[in-house]
Design an enzyme around this catalytic site. Structure first.
Site, mmCIF file in Angstrom:
data_model
loop_
_atom_site.group_PDB
_atom_site.id
_atom_site.type_symbol
_atom_site.label_atom_id
_atom_site.label_comp_id
_atom_site.label_asym_id
_atom_site.label_seq_id
_atom_site.Cartn_x
_atom_site.Cartn_y
_atom_site.Cartn_z
ATOM 1 N N GLY A 24 21.349 -11.103 8.362
ATOM 2 C CA GLY A 24 21.556 -12.541 8.463
ATOM 3 C C GLY A 24 20.471 -13.320 7.758
ATOM 4 O O GLY A 24 20.726 -14.323 7.084
ATOM 5 N N ARG A 28 14.799 -11.134 5.306
ATOM 6 C CA ARG A 28 14.943 -9.701 5.581
ATOM 7 C C ARG A 28 15.562 -9.007 4.377
ATOM 8 O O ARG A 28 15.212 -7.862 4.058
ATOM 9 C CB ARG A 28 15.789 -9.458 6.824
ATOM 10 C CG ARG A 28 15.888 -7.982 7.204
ATOM 11 C CD ARG A 28 16.711 -7.761 8.449
ATOM 12 N NE ARG A 28 15.963 -8.137 9.639
ATOM 13 C CZ ARG A 28 16.525 -8.401 10.812
ATOM 14 N NH1 ARG A 28 17.833 -8.373 10.938
ATOM 15 N NH2 ARG A 28 15.785 -8.717 11.857
ATOM 16 N N ARG A 47 21.314 -22.130 -2.227
ATOM 17 C CA ARG A 47 21.113 -22.580 -0.840
ATOM 18 C C ARG A 47 20.103 -21.731 -0.086
ATOM 19 O O ARG A 47 20.132 -21.612 1.136
ATOM 20 C CB ARG A 47 22.452 -22.610 -0.078
ATOM 21 C CG ARG A 47 23.492 -23.519 -0.710
ATOM 22 C CD ARG A 47 24.813 -23.450 0.010
ATOM 23 N NE ARG A 47 25.819 -24.262 -0.685
ATOM 24 C CZ ARG A 47 26.527 -25.225 -0.124
ATOM 25 N NH1 ARG A 47 26.362 -25.514 1.150
ATOM 26 N NH2 ARG A 47 27.429 -25.893 -0.821
ATOM 27 N N ARG A 91 26.579 -4.551 7.432
ATOM 28 C CA ARG A 91 25.736 -5.523 8.138
ATOM 29 C C ARG A 91 24.572 -4.794 8.772
ATOM 30 O O ARG A 91 24.747 -3.757 9.438
ATOM 31 C CB ARG A 91 26.554 -6.251 9.201
ATOM 32 C CG ARG A 91 25.696 -6.985 10.205
ATOM 33 C CD ARG A 91 26.342 -8.230 10.757
ATOM 34 N NE ARG A 91 25.660 -8.693 11.960
ATOM 35 C CZ ARG A 91 24.414 -9.174 12.022
ATOM 36 N NH1 ARG A 91 23.680 -9.208 10.911
ATOM 37 N NH2 ARG A 91 23.881 -9.568 13.146
ATOM 38 N N SER A 94 19.821 -7.624 14.012
ATOM 39 C CA SER A 94 19.305 -7.433 15.364
ATOM 40 C C SER A 94 20.378 -7.819 16.377
ATOM 41 O O SER A 94 21.311 -8.562 16.067
ATOM 42 C CB SER A 94 18.040 -8.267 15.580
ATOM 43 O OG SER A 94 18.282 -9.632 15.277
ATOM 44 N N ASP A 209 16.174 -7.432 21.669
ATOM 45 C CA ASP A 209 15.908 -7.988 23.006
ATOM 46 C C ASP A 209 16.953 -7.453 23.969
ATOM 47 O O ASP A 209 17.964 -6.888 23.546
ATOM 48 C CB ASP A 209 15.920 -9.524 22.984
ATOM 49 C CG ASP A 209 17.223 -10.084 22.449
ATOM 50 O OD1 ASP A 209 18.044 -10.520 23.257
ATOM 51 O OD2 ASP A 209 17.421 -10.087 21.208
ATOM 52 N N ARG A 222 11.313 -8.892 13.949
ATOM 53 C CA ARG A 222 12.740 -8.960 13.605
ATOM 54 C C ARG A 222 12.932 -9.051 12.097
ATOM 55 O O ARG A 222 13.892 -8.527 11.549
ATOM 56 C CB ARG A 222 13.394 -10.161 14.286
ATOM 57 C CG ARG A 222 13.426 -10.073 15.797
ATOM 58 C CD ARG A 222 14.013 -11.343 16.392
ATOM 59 N NE ARG A 222 13.801 -11.402 17.826
ATOM 60 C CZ ARG A 222 14.725 -11.727 18.722
ATOM 61 N NH1 ARG A 222 15.945 -12.001 18.305
ATOM 62 N NH2 ARG A 222 14.446 -11.783 20.001
#
Length: 239
Positions: A24, A28, A47, A91, A94, A209, A222
């Site tokens: 996402g 990363r 963007r 994908r 986390s 989490d 993360r």
């Protein structure tokens, strides 16, 4: 629509590999390119959504951010599959554990995704479509994770429409009882889009989490860790 698309600035299909890893977070994606790929080149920053193509052990792979949530990510899934002829999207992200035995830093492979999202209501009427990943890719990833010695769980995930949701306690207990492993925000859209175009998809998560123990990792971890998940995705990525 032609390329470049409104959301991806790659000027040629050749700039993007047949397989794209999609976290996402665009940072990363940058981390994966810098730490795992050789001879990588950036193909988009429209963007602020960064995308790179390089080589992992001689295998050409791309990595690109998707943004958070089903509506944002489905824009990129659609454009990659339809206009750039991408065959496989994996994908990597986390997730929050919903089961006591799914611990912090464990890996989850999604076998299907459920959601309160209404994106498919106009497609299937009163039938609740349950999208799934590519089975062969899922099986390959499971076997590879065991070979690498990772603590891995396979099962259904919940793709939530809201990050800050006040889920009803009874609903949460029912999801636990029916063995939904964790909550994330994009796989329902990915699996649906892959099925639409007859393409391949897989979702791999690191537990960041726990909604059971209330443990949580830092934002830095993360973004910049979870390397087992990244390595697993790169190992099983089709050429």
């Amino acid at each position: 629509m032609s390329i470049p698309t409104p959301h991806i600035s790659a000027k040629s299909k050749d700039e993007i590999a047949n397989t794209v890893l999609m976290p996402g977070d665009p940072l990363r994606a940058k981390y994966i390119a810098e730490n795992f790929l050789d001879d990588y080149k950036q193909f988009t920053n429209t963007r602020g959504m960064l995308g790179f193509t390089g080589f992992y052990k001689g295998k050409r792979v791309s990595v690109m951010g998707s943004g958070m949530g089903i509506p944002s990510s489905m824009i990129y899934f659609n454009e990659l599959y339809k206009f750039y002829d991408v065959e496989t999207i994996i994908r990597v992200g986390s997730a929050g554990s919903m089961q006591e035995n799914v611990k912090l830093h464990d890996i989850v492979l999604a076998t299907s995704a459920c959601s309160e999202s209404s994106i498919n209501d106009n497609l299937f009427g009163n039938i609740h479509f349950s999208p799934t990943p590519d089975f062969d890719l899922l099986l390959t990833a499971y076997n590879k994770s065991k070979e690498l010695g990772y603590i891995t769980h396979c099962g259904q995930v919940h793709s939530s429409d809201q990050f800050y949701s006040n889920i009803d306690e009874k609903v949460f207990k029912n999801l636990q009882q029916y063995d939904v492993l964790c909550v994330e925000m994009e796989s329902y859209g990915l699996f649906t889009t892959a099925r639409k175009y007859g393409k391949k998809a897989l979702a791999i998560f690191t537990i960041s989490d726990s909604l059971v123990s209330n443990e949580a990792d830092s934002a830095e971890n993360r973004q910049n860790s979870y390397t087992q998940m990244m390595e697993l995705a790169l190992e099983v990525a089709p050429k």
